[in-house]
Design an enzyme around this catalytic site. Structure first.
Site, PDB file in Angstrom:
ATOM      1  N   ARG A 171      94.804  26.911  22.480  1.00 15.03           N
ATOM      2  CA  ARG A 171      93.847  26.362  21.513  1.00 15.03           C
ATOM      3  C   ARG A 171      92.485  26.360  22.195  1.00 15.03           C
ATOM      4  NH1 ARG A 171      93.035  20.081  19.505  1.00 15.03           N
ATOM      5  NH2 ARG A 171      91.559  20.054  21.209  1.00 15.03           N
ATOM      6  N   TYR A 199      83.732  16.797  19.515  1.00 23.32           N
ATOM      7  CA  TYR A 199      84.898  15.941  19.751  1.00 23.32           C
ATOM      8  C   TYR A 199      85.896  16.581  20.716  1.00 23.32           C
ATOM      9  CZ  TYR A 199      89.317  13.608  19.029  1.00 23.32           C
ATOM     10  OH  TYR A 199      90.499  12.976  19.243  1.00 23.32           O
ATOM     11  N   ASP A 251      91.132  23.914  16.333  1.00 18.67           N
ATOM     12  CA  ASP A 251      91.265  22.642  15.615  1.00 18.67           C
ATOM     13  C   ASP A 251      89.903  22.250  15.040  1.00 18.67           C
ATOM     14  OD1 ASP A 251      91.887  20.101  14.748  1.00 18.67           O
ATOM     15  OD2 ASP A 251      92.866  19.475  16.614  1.00 18.67           O
ATOM     16  N   ARG A 307     102.497  19.190  11.318  1.00 20.14           N
ATOM     17  CA  ARG A 307     102.161  18.696  12.665  1.00 20.14           C
ATOM     18  C   ARG A 307     102.485  17.219  12.888  1.00 20.14           C
ATOM     19  NH1 ARG A 307      99.621  20.456  16.404  1.00 20.14           N
ATOM     20  NH2 ARG A 307      98.117  18.806  16.775  1.00 20.14           N
ATOM     21  N   GLU A 310     102.562  21.589  20.670  1.00 19.02           N
ATOM     22  CA  GLU A 310     101.343  21.318  21.446  1.00 19.02           C
ATOM     23  C   GLU A 310     101.729  20.691  22.783  1.00 19.02           C
ATOM     24  OE1 GLU A 310      98.690  18.518  19.571  1.00 19.02           O
ATOM     25  OE2 GLU A 310      97.028  19.048  20.900  1.00 19.02           O
ATOM     26  N   TRP A 314      86.199  12.496  11.179  1.00 22.63           N
ATOM     27  CA  TRP A 314      86.234  13.142  12.487  1.00 22.63           C
ATOM     28  C   TRP A 314      87.515  13.929  12.577  1.00 22.63           C
ATOM     29  CZ3 TRP A 314      90.084  12.657  15.996  1.00 22.63           C
ATOM     30  CH2 TRP A 314      90.957  11.564  15.821  1.00 22.63           C
TER      31      TRP A 314
HETATM   32  O1  EZ4 Z   1      92.548  14.295  18.503  1.00 27.80           O
HETATM   33  O2  EZ4 Z   1      95.458  13.180  20.217  1.00 27.80           O
HETATM   34  O3  EZ4 Z   1      95.427  18.571  18.070  1.00 27.80           O
HETATM   35  N1  EZ4 Z   1      95.218  17.660  18.792  1.00 27.80           N
HETATM   36  C1  EZ4 Z   1      94.271  16.756  18.618  1.00 27.80           C
HETATM   37  C2  EZ4 Z   1      94.218  15.612  19.599  1.00 27.80           C
HETATM   38  C3  EZ4 Z   1      93.888  14.307  18.898  1.00 27.80           C
HETATM   39  C4  EZ4 Z   1      94.139  13.128  19.806  1.00 27.80           C
HETATM   40  C5  EZ4 Z   1      93.849  11.822  19.076  1.00 27.80           C
HETATM   41  O4  EZ4 Z   1      94.274  10.752  19.823  1.00 27.80           O
HETATM   42  O5  EZ4 Z   1      93.516  16.837  17.677  1.00 27.80           O
HETATM   43  O6  EZ4 Z   1      93.297  15.897  20.573  1.00 27.80           O
HETATM   44 CO    CO Z   2      94.343  18.089  16.158  1.00 24.70          CO
END
Ligand code: EZ4
Ligand code: CO
Length: 402
Positions: free
Chosen positions: A147, A159, A210, A283, A339, A402
């Site tokens: 990813r 983020y 993501d 997921r 993941e 977010w």
């Molecule tokens: O934002 O686990 O795909 N994984 C993610 C993670 C989540 C965090 C939140 O606590 O998006 O990084």
């Molecule tokens: Co995610």
């Protein structure tokens, strides 16, 4: 068999983890992951003040009835906090069941459909070039799927993309940090990132991305369409999944595979997405989505619609959850990918784990139950430290997803 007592273990080896330990009259105990990033204490408090007293005296083998007691039976159902608590209960009960029957969890839910589980790594770069370097180093470690996230010029905080080298940790100590976002800059940058990634790696690795819910459906449709030439394994959380119908728009415009659900906590978050085949991967993790009893049903429901699994597995989900996820991933026919971010070494001093990463895959041994243990003395050496996930605003200050 009876539940005699249960307790909550909160520990912070680098980050907070909440573990539920359920004891029985036969000397067998079970562990469940009750960690909800940034909301650890509310889950612990709900377990302590409501769930544990209700559980005492019940037969831990009745996983289905106990699950429905806490889902159907309670008046105030669902929500992330309550469902994380229920997930931990269910996980601990399946751990007990496996230990009582002297067999690993995967044998109780279908046996092995495969010997190992393909995982994806995280590459987080400060900018495009750095992201390609980070992805290259994950590839060197043997990962077959990566990813890729990147800082965006003109956006001060992307983020989950750390400003300095170090462990991935989207939560910050103390109260929530406010971050600012610009979707136009993001949408311009990301297709170039994946063009570069394909130039660098060819088609040798699976690439994932993501969006963290930060697009409207039509923005997400544009992104998914522009990413088509780079053949992503998936585009994750392109929009907030609250409006399931919103995914129809993205689907109409693009063949980029879609993954959704790390913030979901029930099959009812998925009904339209699954029955209309609007996504390709579910997921929702065991530790937030109702444990093994419920997530197994969601996965089986998804399988009927040719949808696969790709469970959430960031480092804020504990080793107990990761091990349980490996068991279910081994068993499911429609497993897609898992993941995986390795926990810090001190986490693995507190939790004794039974899984191993090798050449892009995770394997697990045949210890009965889930197979993870916790060293309570070591756990006590790392007391809870408050940390919160950030909140997100648009550049003009408007509160945003977010
Ligand atoms: O934002 O686990 O795909 N994984 C993610 C993670 C989540 C965090 C939140 O606590 O998006 O990084
Ligand atoms: Co995610």
């Amino acid at each position: 068999m009876k539940i005699t007592d249960a307790k909550i273990i909160i520990t912070c080896p680098g980050r907070n983890f909440v573990t539920l330990k359920i004891n029985t009259d036969q000397g067998i105990f079970g562990l469940g992951d009750a960690t909800l990033n940034g909301m650890e204490k509310p889950v612990a408090s709900f377990l302590e003040s409501y769930c544990i007293p209700v559980l005492l005296g019940k037969d831990p083998r009745n996983t289905e009835d106990i699950w429905h007691y806490f889902y159907r039976g309670v008046y105030w159902k669902r929500g992330s906090v309550a469902m994380t608590a229920l997930s931990a209960i269910d996980m601990a009960l399946w751990d007990i069941k496996g230990k009582a029957l002297n067999t690993p969890l995967y044998n109780l839910i279908g046996g092995k459909s495969r010997e190992k589980v393909m995982v994806y790594a995280h590459a987080n770069g400060r900018n495009l070039d750095d992201a390609i370097i980070q992805a290259g180093s994950e590839k060197e470690k043997g990962f077959r799927a990566i990813r890729i996230q990147s800082g965006i010029p003109g956006i001060s905080d992307a983020y989950g993309v750390p400003k300095e080298e170090g462990f991935y940790e989207p939560a910050h100590k103390g109260l929530p940090k406010e971050e600012y976002w610009n979707t136009a800059k993001y949408l311009d940058y990301i297709p170039r990132l994946f063009e570069k990634a394909r130039e660098a790696f060819g088609n040798e690795v699976h690439l994932l991305h993501d969006v963290h819910h930060r697009c409207t459906p039509i923005e997400a449709a544009r992104l998914a369409k522009e990413l088509e030439p780079f053949h992503l394994f998936w585009l994750e959380d392109p929009v907030s999944g609250e409006l399931q119908e919103g995914l129809r728009l993205i689907r109409k415009h693009s063949s980029t595979p879609l993954a959704i659900g790390e913030v979901f906590n029930s099959v009812y978050d998925y009904t339209t997405l699954i029955t209309e085949q609007l996504i390709d991967y579910v997921r929702m993790p065991l530790s937030h989505g109702g444990g093994i009893s419920h997530v197994k049903k969601v996965a089986d429901f998804a399988a009927i619609y040719h949808i696969q699994t790709g469970f959430h597995g960031a480092t804020d989900l504990s080793p107990v959850n990761l091990a349980a996820s490996i068991h279910i991933n081994l068993a499911l026919n429609n497993f897609g990918i898992q993941e995986y971010m390795p926990h810090q070494d001190i986490v693995n001093e507190v939790f004794k784990v039974n899984y191993r990463f090798e050449n892009g895959f995770l394997t697990i041994d045949d210890t009965p139950g889930i197979g993870v243990d916790i060293d309570e003395e070591k756990a006590a050496r790392y007391p809870y430290i408050m940390a919160s996930l950030p909140v997100n605003r648009k550049e003009d200050g408007t509160m945003f997803y977010w």
